[in-house]
Each structure stands twice: as structure tokens, then as C-alpha cells.
Design an enzyme around this catalytic site. Structure first.
Site, PDB file in Angstrom:
ATOM      1  N   TRP A 133      82.851  61.852  91.563  1.00  0.00           N
ATOM      2  CA  TRP A 133      81.443  61.802  91.174  1.00  0.00           C
ATOM      3  C   TRP A 133      80.485  61.624  92.342  1.00  0.00           C
ATOM      4  O   TRP A 133      79.278  61.765  92.159  1.00  0.00           O
ATOM      5  CB  TRP A 133      81.217  60.638  90.206  1.00  0.00           C
ATOM      6  CG  TRP A 133      81.950  59.387  90.609  1.00  0.00           C
ATOM      7  CD1 TRP A 133      83.114  58.929  90.079  1.00  0.00           C
ATOM      8  CD2 TRP A 133      81.594  58.459  91.645  1.00  0.00           C
ATOM      9  NE1 TRP A 133      83.517  57.767  90.717  1.00  0.00           N
ATOM     10  CE2 TRP A 133      82.596  57.453  91.688  1.00  0.00           C
ATOM     11  CE3 TRP A 133      80.517  58.371  92.546  1.00  0.00           C
ATOM     12  CZ2 TRP A 133      82.560  56.392  92.588  1.00  0.00           C
ATOM     13  CZ3 TRP A 133      80.485  57.311  93.452  1.00  0.00           C
ATOM     14  CH2 TRP A 133      81.496  56.339  93.460  1.00  0.00           C
ATOM     15  N   ASN A 134      80.952  61.292  93.540  1.00  0.00           N
ATOM     16  CA  ASN A 134      80.000  60.849  94.558  1.00  0.00           C
ATOM     17  C   ASN A 134      79.106  61.974  95.095  1.00  0.00           C
ATOM     18  O   ASN A 134      77.990  61.715  95.521  1.00  0.00           O
ATOM     19  CB  ASN A 134      80.711  60.115  95.700  1.00  0.00           C
ATOM     20  CG  ASN A 134      81.775  60.943  96.379  1.00  0.00           C
ATOM     21  OD1 ASN A 134      82.425  61.776  95.745  1.00  0.00           O
ATOM     22  ND2 ASN A 134      81.987  60.699  97.655  1.00  0.00           N
ATOM     23  N   ALA A 159      84.551  64.489  87.386  1.00  0.00           N
ATOM     24  CA  ALA A 159      84.519  63.090  86.977  1.00  0.00           C
ATOM     25  C   ALA A 159      83.637  62.957  85.737  1.00  0.00           C
ATOM     26  O   ALA A 159      82.586  63.604  85.629  1.00  0.00           O
ATOM     27  CB  ALA A 159      83.966  62.229  88.114  1.00  0.00           C
ATOM     28  N   SER A 160      84.041  62.102  84.819  1.00  0.00           N
ATOM     29  CA  SER A 160      83.345  62.028  83.534  1.00  0.00           C
ATOM     30  C   SER A 160      81.893  61.598  83.689  1.00  0.00           C
ATOM     31  O   SER A 160      81.030  62.065  82.928  1.00  0.00           O
ATOM     32  CB  SER A 160      84.075  61.064  82.602  1.00  0.00           C
ATOM     33  OG  SER A 160      84.133  59.762  83.158  1.00  0.00           O
ATOM     34  N   GLY A 209      89.710  62.314  95.780  1.00  0.00           N
ATOM     35  CA  GLY A 209      89.683  61.044  95.077  1.00  0.00           C
ATOM     36  C   GLY A 209      90.456  59.985  95.840  1.00  0.00           C
ATOM     37  O   GLY A 209      90.610  60.068  97.058  1.00  0.00           O
ATOM     38  N   SER A 210      90.983  59.014  95.126  1.00  0.00           N
ATOM     39  CA  SER A 210      91.711  57.914  95.749  1.00  0.00           C
ATOM     40  C   SER A 210      93.117  58.351  96.138  1.00  0.00           C
ATOM     41  O   SER A 210      93.657  59.329  95.603  1.00  0.00           O
ATOM     42  CB  SER A 210      91.803  56.737  94.786  1.00  0.00           C
ATOM     43  OG  SER A 210      92.673  57.048  93.703  1.00  0.00           O
ATOM     44  N   GLU A 231      92.182  65.489  99.363  1.00  0.00           N
ATOM     45  CA  GLU A 231      91.281  64.726 100.236  1.00  0.00           C
ATOM     46  C   GLU A 231      91.094  63.380  99.565  1.00  0.00           C
ATOM     47  O   GLU A 231      90.496  63.287  98.495  1.00  0.00           O
ATOM     48  CB  GLU A 231      89.960  65.469 100.417  1.00  0.00           C
ATOM     49  CG  GLU A 231      89.091  64.893 101.522  1.00  0.00           C
ATOM     50  CD  GLU A 231      88.160  63.816 101.013  1.00  0.00           C
ATOM     51  OE1 GLU A 231      88.538  62.625 101.138  1.00  0.00           O
ATOM     52  OE2 GLU A 231      87.085  64.138 100.498  1.00  0.00           O
ATOM     53  N   LEU A 232      91.636  62.319 100.210  1.00  0.00           N
ATOM     54  CA  LEU A 232      91.878  61.083  99.483  1.00  0.00           C
ATOM     55  C   LEU A 232      91.137  59.861 100.032  1.00  0.00           C
ATOM     56  O   LEU A 232      91.609  58.736  99.923  1.00  0.00           O
ATOM     57  CB  LEU A 232      93.389  60.812  99.444  1.00  0.00           C
ATOM     58  CG  LEU A 232      94.218  61.977  98.876  1.00  0.00           C
ATOM     59  CD1 LEU A 232      95.684  61.665  98.929  1.00  0.00           C
ATOM     60  CD2 LEU A 232      93.781  62.324  97.468  1.00  0.00           C
ATOM     61  N   CYS A 265      83.349  59.379 101.274  1.00  0.00           N
ATOM     62  CA  CYS A 265      84.710  59.229 101.798  1.00  0.00           C
ATOM     63  C   CYS A 265      84.709  59.248 103.322  1.00  0.00           C
ATOM     64  O   CYS A 265      85.326  58.394 103.963  1.00  0.00           O
ATOM     65  CB  CYS A 265      85.618  60.316 101.243  1.00  0.00           C
ATOM     66  SG  CYS A 265      84.958  61.983 101.386  1.00  0.00           S
ATOM     67  N   GLU A 362      89.615  50.967 101.116  1.00  0.00           N
ATOM     68  CA  GLU A 362      88.319  51.637 101.175  1.00  0.00           C
ATOM     69  C   GLU A 362      87.344  50.912 100.262  1.00  0.00           C
ATOM     70  O   GLU A 362      87.587  50.829  99.051  1.00  0.00           O
ATOM     71  CB  GLU A 362      88.445  53.098 100.753  1.00  0.00           C
ATOM     72  CG  GLU A 362      87.111  53.836 100.747  1.00  0.00           C
ATOM     73  CD  GLU A 362      87.265  55.310 100.408  1.00  0.00           C
ATOM     74  OE1 GLU A 362      86.621  56.141 101.077  1.00  0.00           O
ATOM     75  OE2 GLU A 362      88.019  55.628  99.467  1.00  0.00           O
TER      76      GLU A 362
END
Length: 458
Positions: A133-134, A159-160, A209-210, A231-232, A265, A362
Site C-alpha cells: 500500500w505504501n 493491498a486491501s 512486501g515483508s 522486493e522485501l 522500503c 524494519e
């Protein structure tokens, strides 16, 4: 049927409710995307380019609307949303301009026989894109632009909390002339998502994401023998070395920690400062972080908006409290304001050591961890003492030394020297270690999901 309701994190107002799709509905959209791909793949890269150029213009024409939508769903500053839309347009234009040459057939000589050979870059099918979502538009577009140019189709699971942004982006692509089913958006849960990954018409999976989510998605895709690009995230280190210009270091450190409300990120999170300049840096850095104006993300005077959701607020708050309980010191921020919305203040922590979330993990919010180093070599050791490796930075007046450290010693994917920035269309984007694998931007993303064919001629 379950639903998703989006919420404005600044006002706590409910925005919109969406029905969650069944597995059958999601599969139908995937199959429609595959059917559109079968036609799209027949176009040459030169033929595809005008579609992407038109999408870029359509995004610019609707920049204010898109930025406002992203702000309402995620709390990002309105001015940052406009910058994000421009980056998306630039990515579409980059793919349109450079794709035909990057994807052109290559003539080669066979090494053993001396006969002719051709290397051809051909599309493979539907790419399944799972995004956070970012950056509600940019995260989607960096996958979409490259893969449309390569000749692939794309199915997005967004993302919701920014469901509306994903759906509106698809509408704008269609309004710009993109075939309707070539870019699909599915509103689904994790179980259905895993089934889509395994579907034979999905030929590649990309996710941001994570690292925990990346492990699950990477493993699920691997079981189905699907290639992934992951990409985490990271806890990027920015080094302030003995000869750093403190004014420059502080300026870009504040910018790097607070950009996108600290929810980026590839941004500055750990600040590793050598003994010689430690006191000067910390004093100036804390002063500027204290002076930050937090407030309404739609106001031009606001420098820091809310976090994206109450869940994200709770996570950041818990990470800071855990770090403090283990010995970290709060130099500014760290106290939750008494106001409506998911607001968390600009925060600086020192005395940060291994075993704390501020050191090991993070923190996806406006929280800076300052770590003291003995000297330049110790600073680099501390920078690399992380399971992550996405980005990083070096503040150092000796540019040649900074380049050597970045190139030869910094175990990370992207390094900024005496500056800060998030992404550039012409430079590769991606990381190492638990920050994932694969590269996007700079033409690299166009070749992540293609069939590199070897054609041998007599």
C-alpha cells in the site's frame, strides 16, 4: 460474501466497501487476461509502445485525482502523491522509448561452429503482481509498464487498504486504449491468492512486501515452478563518515527518514555515525526532526502525515516501545499525540543495539535509529550487520572513497552518495539477502519475465 472497507487514516472516515471475489471470479479474470495476452503478444514492441505513451499522458491528465485518492486511502502527503504519479508516467514513457531496442533480436555467432544464431526475447504470459500500500500507483506501474512492453499480461492483487487506487489505475489504462482484459485487478484473500499462484496460466509472480510474506509467496511459487521477483523491504543504513559535510548529511537524513511518512522500503532507517562527527550530527539531526510539522496530509505546509492505518500505527508504536524497553534512548518523538488519526511523530532513538527492533528489523514509520561507530571501517561493518540489503547511503566528502566503499564493500542493492532518492526509471531497483532478488527499472525489469530463446541457424 466478505467485504473490504477502506478507511482514511487521517480522519478515520470509512471511504468505500468492496466485495471480495470468489476463487471462480478471480480465475475468470486471470483467464480473460491470458486470452488478451494471446493477442497482445503478436504486436511488436514498436507496436506496443504507443499504448504505453498514451497511458503516461492519461496519468498526468488525472494526477490530481489519483493523488487525492492515494492520500485518502493511505495518508501520504498530497504533494508526494503528485510526484508518484509523475514517476509512474515516466516509467511508462521509459518502457515505450527503450523497450523496442532492449527487446530486439540479437544476432550472435555460435561459439563452436561459427554459424549464425539469434537470441530472441519473447513474452511468456500472465504475470501475477502482489503489491503493498505504501506507493499505491508506483508499486503497480513498475511491474506493469515493463511487462506490457515485454508482451505479457498482468493480474494485480493490491493491498486491501488501497483497493480503490488499484481499480482506478486499471480504469485509466483502459481509458487510454489498453485492451480491457490485459491488466486485471483481483480483490481476493490470501487463500485465493495462493491458488492463483499455482494456476497454470500464471507464468511468473512478482511481489513487494515483508520478508515473511516473501518467503511464503516465493515458496508457493517455487512449488509450482514459477519464477519470482521479490522486493522485501529493508532497514537501510546511511553512513555519516569522518569527513562528511554535516549540513548535507542532516538535510538528506531527515528527508530520507520522513519521505512518504517514513513508509518507504528503500529509505534511510539506520544512521551509522562515526565518533568524530557523532555529537554534531545528532544535535543537528534531532533539532530538525523536532521541528517537523505533522498534520493534515492534504495541506501544503504539512511535512509528516499519518501512518497508513491503525494497524501500522500499532506496529510502529510496539517496535519503538520494545526497543526502549531493551535500552534505546528517545531523543525526540516517541510519544503518541492525542488526536484523531494514525499519527506518529518524527522520532530519534540512540543507544540502539542488536536484539532491538530498531536495530534488527524494519520500522515502517518516521523512526530513526542512530548508531555510534568507532571509525569509517566500523561504520561499514555495522551497515552490513543486517539480514537486509536493499538500499543505503554514504555521506563523505571524498567521492572516490565513497564510490569504492559503495562498489566493493556495501552489501546492498542501491547506494546513494551525499543524497537521498527513492527510485529512478534508468537505474536498477532491487536488493540482496532478505531484501529479495530480481531487478526492476533501467530495462532490467523488461527481461525478468521473458523467454530468452536461442535460435540456431545452419
Amino acid at each position: 460474501m466478505s467485504t473490504i472497507t477502506t478507511v482514511n487514516p487521517a480522519t478515520e472516515e470509512q471511504l468505500h466497501t468492496y466485495d471480495v471475489m470468489s476463487e471462480q471470479e478471480a480465475t475468470e479474470r486471470l483467464e480473460a487476461c491470458h486470452a488478451a495476452f494471446l493477442e497482445w503478444r503478436q504486436l511488436t514492441p514498436q507496436d506496443r509502445a504507443p499504448y504505453l505513451t498514451k497511458i503516461a499522458q492519461k496519468l498526468r491528465d488525472n494526477a490530481d485525482e489519483l493523488a487525492a485518492l492515494m492520500t485518502s486511502e493511505t495518508g501520504k502527503l498530497l504533494k508526494d502523491g503528485r510526484v508518484e504519479v509523475e514517476l509512474c508516467a515516466a516509467l511508462f514513457e521509459y518502457a515505450a522509448k527503450n523497450g523496442p531496442e532492449l527487446l530486439a533480436d540479437e544476432e550472435r555467432e555460435q561459439g563452436l561452429s561459427g554459424k549464425r544464431g539469434i537470441v530472441s526475447y519473447q513474452p511468456i504470459g500472465v504475470i501475477y503482481s502482489i503489491q503493498p500500500w505504501n506507493f499505491p500507483c508506483y508499486q503497480v506501474v513498475r511491474v506493469l509498464a515493463a511487462n506490457l512492453m515485454a508482451g505479457n499480461g498482468c493480474v494485480l492483487k493490491h493491498a486491501s487498504i488501497c483497493t480503490g487506487s488499484g481499480l482506478r489505475l486499471r480504469e485509466l489504462c483502459i481509458e487510454a486504449g489498453l485492451p480491457e482484459n490485459l491488466f486485471q485487478v483481483v480483490v481476493i484473500g490470501h487463500d485465493t491468492s495462493d491458488k492463483l499462484i499455482a494456476h497454470p496460466k500464471v507464468r511468473g509472480v512478482t511481489m513487494t512486501g515483508s520478508d515473511g510474506a516473501g518467503r511464503h509467496i516465493g515458496a508457493t511459487a517455487a512449488k509450482a515452478l514459477k519464477k519470482t521477483v521479490l522486493e522485501l523491504g529493508s532497514n537501510d543504513a546511511y553512513l555519516v563518515l569522518d569527513d562528511a559535510d554535516i549540513e548535507t548529511a542532516v538535510k538528506y537524513s531527515v528527508m530520507g527518514r520522513l519521505y512518504n511518512n517514513g513508509e518507504t522500503c528503500v529509505s534511510a532507517k539506520r544512521f551509522i555515525v562515526t565518533e568524530k562527527v557523532y555529537d554534531a550530527f545528532v544535535e543537528a539531526f534531532v533539532a530538525q526532526m523536532k521541528a517537523i510539522t505533522m498534520g493534515d496530509p492534504t495541506s501544503k505546509d504539512t511535512q509528516l502525515g499519518p501512518l497508513s492505518s491503525q494497524d501500522q500505527f500499532d506496529t510502529v508504536k510496539e517496535q519503538v516501545e520494545s526497543s526502549v524497553a531493551k535500552g534505546a534512548k528517545v531523543l525526540c518523538g516517541g510519544e503518541v499525540p492525542d488526536r484523531k488519526g494514525a499519527y506518529y511523530p518524527a522520532t530519534v532513538l540512540t543507544e540502539v543495539t542488536p536484539g532491538m527492533p530498531a536495530y534488527d528489523d524494519e520500522i515502517f514509520g518516521p523512526v530513526a535509529a542512530v548508531i555510534r561507530a568507532k571509525d569509517d571501517e566500523d561504520a561499514m561493518r555495522l551497515a552490513n550487520d543486517s539480514r537486509y540489503g536493499l538500499g543505503g547511503g554514504i555521506f563523505c566528502k571524498d567521492e572516490e572513497r565513497a564510490i569504492k566503499l559503495a562498489r566493493d564493500h556495501f552489501d546492498t542493492g542501491m547506494i546513494r552518495i551525499n543524497s537521498f532518492g527513492a527510485a529512478d526509471p534508468n537505474m536498477p531497483f532491487g536488493g540482496v539477502k532478505d531484501s529479495g532478488y530480481g531487478r526492476e527499472h533501467g530495462g532490467f525489469g523488461m527481461k525478468e519475465f521473458v523467454n530468452v530463446k536461442a535460435i540456431f541457424l545452419p
